[in-house]
Design a protein around this motif. Structure first.
Motif, short mmCIF file in Angstrom:
data_model
loop_
_atom_site.label_atom_id
_atom_site.label_comp_id
_atom_site.label_asym_id
_atom_site.label_seq_id
_atom_site.Cartn_x
_atom_site.Cartn_y
_atom_site.Cartn_z
N THR A 1 0.82 -1.21 0.00
CA THR A 1 0.00 0.00 0.00
C THR A 1 0.86 1.26 0.00
O THR A 1 0.60 2.21 -0.74
N CYS A 2 1.90 1.26 0.81
CA CYS A 2 2.79 2.42 0.90
C CYS A 2 3.56 2.63 -0.40
O CYS A 2 3.76 3.77 -0.85
N ALA A 3 4.01 1.53 -1.02
CA ALA A 3 4.78 1.63 -2.27
C ALA A 3 3.92 2.25 -3.37
O ALA A 3 4.39 3.11 -4.13
N SER A 4 2.66 1.82 -3.46
CA SER A 4 1.76 2.37 -4.47
C SER A 4 1.52 3.86 -4.24
O SER A 4 1.53 4.66 -5.18
N HIS A 5 1.29 4.21 -2.97
CA HIS A 5 1.05 5.62 -2.64
C HIS A 5 2.27 6.48 -2.99
O HIS A 5 2.13 7.54 -3.58
N PHE A 6 3.45 6.00 -2.64
CA PHE A 6 4.66 6.76 -2.90
C PHE A 6 4.93 6.90 -4.39
O PHE A 6 5.50 7.91 -4.83
N THR A 7 4.54 5.92 -5.18
CA THR A 7 4.70 6.02 -6.63
C THR A 7 3.89 7.19 -7.17
O THR A 7 4.40 8.03 -7.92
N ALA A 8 2.61 7.24 -6.79
CA ALA A 8 1.74 8.32 -7.26
C ALA A 8 2.19 9.67 -6.71
O ALA A 8 2.20 10.68 -7.43
N VAL A 9 2.56 9.70 -5.43
CA VAL A 9 3.01 10.95 -4.81
C VAL A 9 4.28 11.47 -5.48
O VAL A 9 4.43 12.66 -5.73
N SER A 10 5.20 10.57 -5.79
CA SER A 10 6.47 10.96 -6.42
C SER A 10 6.24 11.58 -7.79
O SER A 10 6.85 12.60 -8.14
N ILE A 11 5.34 10.97 -8.58
CA ILE A 11 5.05 11.51 -9.91
C ILE A 11 4.39 12.87 -9.79
O ILE A 11 4.77 13.84 -10.46
N PHE A 12 3.39 12.96 -8.90
CA PHE A 12 2.63 14.21 -8.74
C PHE A 12 3.52 15.35 -8.27
O PHE A 12 3.59 16.41 -8.90
N TYR A 13 4.23 15.12 -7.16
CA TYR A 13 5.03 16.20 -6.59
C TYR A 13 6.32 16.43 -7.36
O TYR A 13 6.84 17.56 -7.38
N GLY A 14 6.83 15.41 -8.02
CA GLY A 14 8.02 15.61 -8.85
C GLY A 14 7.76 16.58 -9.98
O GLY A 14 8.55 17.51 -10.23
N THR A 15 6.61 16.41 -10.67
CA THR A 15 6.29 17.32 -11.76
C THR A 15 5.92 18.71 -11.27
O THR A 15 6.29 19.71 -11.88
N ILE A 16 5.19 18.77 -10.13
CA ILE A 16 4.81 20.08 -9.58
C ILE A 16 6.05 20.88 -9.18
O ILE A 16 6.17 22.07 -9.48
N ILE A 17 6.97 20.23 -8.47
CA ILE A 17 8.21 20.91 -8.05
C ILE A 17 8.99 21.37 -9.26
O ILE A 17 9.51 22.50 -9.31
N PHE A 18 9.08 20.51 -10.26
CA PHE A 18 9.82 20.86 -11.48
C PHE A 18 9.21 22.06 -12.18
O PHE A 18 9.90 22.94 -12.68
N MET A 19 7.86 22.11 -12.19
CA MET A 19 7.17 23.15 -12.95
C MET A 19 7.21 24.51 -12.25
O MET A 19 7.41 25.54 -12.88
N TYR A 20 7.00 24.53 -10.93
CA TYR A 20 6.68 25.79 -10.26
C TYR A 20 7.77 26.33 -9.33
O TYR A 20 7.66 27.46 -8.87
N SER A 21 8.79 25.56 -9.04
CA SER A 21 9.81 26.02 -8.12
C SER A 21 10.99 26.65 -8.84
O SER A 21 12.13 26.57 -8.40
N GLN A 22 10.73 27.27 -9.97
CA GLN A 22 11.76 27.96 -10.73
C GLN A 22 11.14 29.18 -11.39
O GLN A 22 9.94 29.18 -11.68
#
Length: 311
Positions: free
Chosen positions: A238-259
């Protein structure tokens, strides 16, 4: 404050100008959107119909499905229409509306995810106190707070963006009206607005990630102490699945808006944006629910009832 009266519409350049790619992209996005509709609507209907799924975890999942469906619908149909019809123009008001609703529902998801992490923390680490901690009032407050913050921040970002003057270019180097892509077109000083966008987004992401990290840190510590191998494997999966989705979501958000917008590569942003505007809403039902035995059981129950009613 300057008001934009010069521009009445924007031109969305889209993902590609290659006519040979437009039909394949349309088909791909149509399939993705269809899966998104079926998956998220299916999850909401199953949770509504099956009383066994009327628990805090599935309450948050139903809200996540609603949010995924809404923010995908704010973008994907317009992209598909542009690919099929070649119409790249979007009115000033429609652009503002698309920006607002996408930002609102994406921010709601940003705050639902830590609520879900906290729910899992209580369920795994404090199971005896779960029913007294995750009450209906607590769940409703967490969900309502997510929606309030989402629409509040969307109002701030959209208001800041469209209070700028657009009198030089109306060509948006993106496939939808995203804040950085539109803000960069402004002919007025946008430095303060960029700072507001970056700081609000960065602070929000940092706080949310901190909550998720702390919740799952305690979850992993509890999992490591488990003596039951089946419980260990179930919790870890359950945790692995959650972290997969969280990593994709926040990875792209950080990449897009923190610059700053000056350092953005719009072509790179487009590719990253496809993930969090189209792919993530499609994957979330699979990641969070369809691998769950209770959801599968509820689905089989609905299918059996449907067959009996038809037979």
């Amino acid at each position: 404050m300057e008001n934009s009266t010069e521009v009445s519409e924007f031109i969305l350049l889209g993902l590609t100008d290659d006519p040979e790619l437009q039909v394949p992209l349309f088909i791909m996005f149509a399939v993705i959107y269809l899966i998104t509709l079926i998956g998220n609507l299916g999850i909401m209907v199953l949770i509504l119909l099956d009383s066994r799924l009327h628990t805090p975890m599935y309450f948050f999942l139903s809200n996540l499905s609603l949010v995924d469906l809404c923010y995908s619908s704010a973008v994907t149909p317009r992209v598909m229409a542009g690919l099929l019809l070649g119409d790249k123009a979007i009115s000033y008001n429609a652009c503002a509306a698309q920006m607002f609703f996408f930002a609102a529902f994406a921010t709601v998801e940003n705050h639902l995810l830590p609520s879900m992490a906290y729910d899992r923390y209580v369920a795994v680490c404090k199971p005896l106190h779960y029913t007294t901690t995750m009450t209906r009032g607590v769940c409703a407050s967490l969900a309502m707070g997510s929606y309030v913050l989402g629409f509040l921040f969307a109002s701030i970002h959209t208001g800041d963006t469209f209070s700028l003057s657009f009198c030089e270019s109306n060509v948006v180097h993106h496939f939808f009206c995203d804040v950085p892509a539109v803000m960069v077109l402004s002919s007025s000083d946008r430095h303060v607005r960029e700072l507001v966008l970056r700081y609000i987004a960065s602070i929000n992401i940092c706080i949310v990630l901190l909550v998720i990290f702390i919740s799952y840190m305690f979850i992993f510590i509890t999992i490591l102490k488990m003596r039951s191998s089946s419980g260990y494997q179930k919790a870890l999966s359950t945790c692995a699945s959650h972290f997969t989705a969280v990593s994709i979501f926040y990875g792209t958000i950080i990449f897009m808006y923190s610059q700053p917008s000056s350092s953005h590569s719009m072509d790179t942003d487009k590719i990253a944006s496809v993930f969090y505007t189209m792919v993530i809403p499609m994957l979330n039902p699979l990641v969070y629910s369809l691998r769950n035995k209770e959801v599968k059981s509820a689905l089989r129950k609905v299918v059996v009832k449907a067959k009996l009613s038809l037979g």
